[in-house]
Design a protein around this motif. Structure first.
Motif, mmCIF file in Angstrom:
data_model
loop_
_atom_site.group_PDB
_atom_site.id
_atom_site.type_symbol
_atom_site.label_atom_id
_atom_site.label_comp_id
_atom_site.label_asym_id
_atom_site.label_seq_id
_atom_site.Cartn_x
_atom_site.Cartn_y
_atom_site.Cartn_z
ATOM 1 N N ASP A 113 116.038 27.038 33.748
ATOM 2 C CA ASP A 113 115.949 26.854 35.203
ATOM 3 C C ASP A 113 114.806 27.714 35.703
ATOM 4 N N TYR A 114 114.107 27.254 36.725
ATOM 5 C CA TYR A 114 113.025 28.055 37.300
ATOM 6 C C TYR A 114 112.874 27.733 38.779
ATOM 7 N N ALA A 115 112.242 28.654 39.471
ATOM 8 C CA ALA A 115 111.853 28.446 40.873
ATOM 9 C C ALA A 115 110.627 29.303 41.124
ATOM 10 N N HIS A 116 109.628 28.722 41.766
ATOM 11 C CA HIS A 116 108.457 29.514 42.127
ATOM 12 C C HIS A 116 107.813 28.961 43.396
ATOM 13 N N GLU A 117 107.017 29.829 44.005
ATOM 14 C CA GLU A 117 106.230 29.450 45.169
ATOM 15 C C GLU A 117 104.770 29.550 44.810
ATOM 16 N N ILE A 118 103.994 28.569 45.280
ATOM 17 C CA ILE A 118 102.561 28.534 45.033
ATOM 18 C C ILE A 118 101.858 28.745 46.368
ATOM 19 N N TYR A 119 100.977 29.728 46.393
ATOM 20 C CA TYR A 119 100.212 30.058 47.585
ATOM 21 C C TYR A 119 98.762 29.658 47.350
ATOM 22 N N ARG A 120 98.249 28.781 48.185
ATOM 23 C CA ARG A 120 96.862 28.312 48.063
ATOM 24 C C ARG A 120 96.020 28.924 49.174
ATOM 25 N N ALA A 121 94.769 29.211 48.857
ATOM 26 C CA ALA A 121 93.864 29.798 49.847
ATOM 27 C C ALA A 121 93.502 28.809 50.952
ATOM 28 N N ASP A 122 93.654 27.519 50.683
ATOM 29 C CA ASP A 122 93.245 26.518 51.667
ATOM 30 C C ASP A 122 94.388 26.032 52.566
ATOM 31 N N THR A 123 95.547 26.688 52.515
ATOM 32 C CA THR A 123 96.668 26.330 53.376
ATOM 33 C C THR A 123 97.520 27.563 53.665
ATOM 34 N N THR A 124 98.257 27.540 54.752
ATOM 35 C CA THR A 124 99.073 28.695 55.124
ATOM 36 C C THR A 124 100.522 28.554 54.690
ATOM 37 N N THR A 125 100.913 27.385 54.238
ATOM 38 C CA THR A 125 102.297 27.146 53.850
ATOM 39 C C THR A 125 102.421 27.070 52.333
ATOM 40 N N PRO A 126 103.252 27.921 51.740
ATOM 41 C CA PRO A 126 103.415 27.854 50.288
ATOM 42 C C PRO A 126 104.156 26.589 49.869
ATOM 43 N N THR A 127 103.908 26.183 48.644
ATOM 44 C CA THR A 127 104.617 25.057 48.043
ATOM 45 C C THR A 127 105.713 25.615 47.150
ATOM 46 N N GLU A 128 106.901 25.105 47.295
ATOM 47 C CA GLU A 128 108.004 25.537 46.454
ATOM 48 C C GLU A 128 108.263 24.501 45.365
ATOM 49 N N GLN A 129 108.496 25.004 44.157
ATOM 50 C CA GLN A 129 108.874 24.139 43.048
ATOM 51 C C GLN A 129 110.067 24.766 42.354
ATOM 52 N N SER A 130 111.059 23.967 42.047
ATOM 53 C CA SER A 130 112.208 24.470 41.299
ATOM 54 C C SER A 130 112.831 23.323 40.525
ATOM 55 N N ALA A 131 113.510 23.664 39.455
ATOM 56 C CA ALA A 131 114.187 22.656 38.650
ATOM 57 C C ALA A 131 115.241 23.335 37.790
ATOM 58 N N THR A 132 116.243 22.565 37.443
ATOM 59 C CA THR A 132 117.284 23.047 36.543
ATOM 60 C C THR A 132 117.311 22.157 35.316
ATOM 61 N N ASN A 133 117.879 22.698 34.255
ATOM 62 C CA ASN A 133 118.072 21.953 33.006
ATOM 63 C C ASN A 133 116.777 21.333 32.477
ATOM 64 N N GLN A 134 115.759 22.176 32.378
ATOM 65 C CA GLN A 134 114.452 21.753 31.891
ATOM 66 C C GLN A 134 114.254 22.197 30.436
ATOM 67 N N ALA A 135 113.233 21.656 29.785
ATOM 68 C CA ALA A 135 112.931 21.981 28.385
ATOM 69 C C ALA A 135 111.974 23.162 28.256
ATOM 70 N N GLN A 136 111.545 23.755 29.377
ATOM 71 C CA GLN A 136 110.647 24.904 29.382
ATOM 72 C C GLN A 136 110.581 25.489 30.788
ATOM 73 N N LEU A 137 109.951 26.654 30.887
ATOM 74 C CA LEU A 137 109.618 27.208 32.197
ATOM 75 C C LEU A 137 108.252 26.651 32.567
ATOM 76 N N TYR A 138 108.249 25.745 33.515
ATOM 77 C CA TYR A 138 107.038 25.034 33.922
ATOM 78 C C TYR A 138 106.095 25.946 34.684
ATOM 79 N N ARG A 139 104.820 25.906 34.339
ATOM 80 C CA ARG A 139 103.741 26.662 34.979
ATOM 81 C C ARG A 139 103.966 28.175 34.911
ATOM 82 N N PHE A 140 104.713 28.631 33.939
ATOM 83 C CA PHE A 140 105.012 30.062 33.811
ATOM 84 C C PHE A 140 103.747 30.921 33.794
#
Length: 179
Positions: free
Chosen positions: A67-94
């Motif tokens: 399971d993972y959850a992360h927030e992505i902060y981009r320099a070209d926007t003020t709102t972070p993007t949230e990504q999360s998932a459960t029961n995955q085969a890896q930690l995505y974008r670790f």
């Protein structure tokens, strides 16, 4: 005397899409620090490397127990993007993103908790930054392997095998708590 001890330093060679770092987690430490830097890919696009644990028998844990959850902060926007998932085969974008050209830069720091303890889940907290000509982004996240088993290493795998790694470095440290 430092409580941070270098256990392993791995240089990624060009043309590989999978890097296994084995026999770095042991009963000596409960907390580990990973530092990944300069991860580049072959080709003209950035990719998202993923992370998996390796158990004491040498098998890569690819079952859907992450399971993972992360927030992505981009320099070209003020709102972070949230990504999360459960029961995955890896930690995505670790490790964050890998970069595709110089002088693009990438760096990641993470902490791994209790990987060797077979009575506990293995947890990770991580943060990364990528600076590229077209984009600057940072990411913070947390992940867990919901499997109670002794883990002795880890695997970093590129999400797109047609653009393997061109280089990079991974350092593994043990964090000693002296009483």
């Amino acid at each position: 005397m430092s409580n941070l001890r270098l256990i392993n330093e791995t240089t990624i060679t060009s043309g590989v899409s999978t890097v296994n770092i084995e026999d770095v987690f042991s009963a000596e430490y409960d907390v580990y620090k990973l530092v990944m830097s300069g991860m580049t890919t072959v080709g003209t696009l950035q990719t998202s490397p993923n992370f998996r644990f390796i158990n004491s028998g040498g098998s890569v844990i690819s079952a859907s127990n992450y399971d993972y959850a992360h927030e992505i902060y981009r320099a070209d926007t003020t709102t972070p993007t949230e990504q999360s998932a459960t029961n995955q085969a890896q930690l995505y974008r670790f490790p964050g993103e890998s970069v595709d050209q110089v002088p693009d830069d990438q760096g990641q720091v993470s902490y791994i908790f209790n990987p060797f303890d077979s009575s506990k889940y293995s947890f990770a907290i991580y943060e990364s930054i990528v600076t590229a000509a077209s984009l600057t982004l940072s990411m913070k996240g947390i992940g867990v392997l919901k499997q109670k088993a002794s883990m002795t290493g880890f695997q970093v795998i590129d999400s797109n095998a047609s653009r393997p790694f061109a280089g990079g470095q991974i350092k593994t440290y043990g964090l000693r708590v002296d009483s």
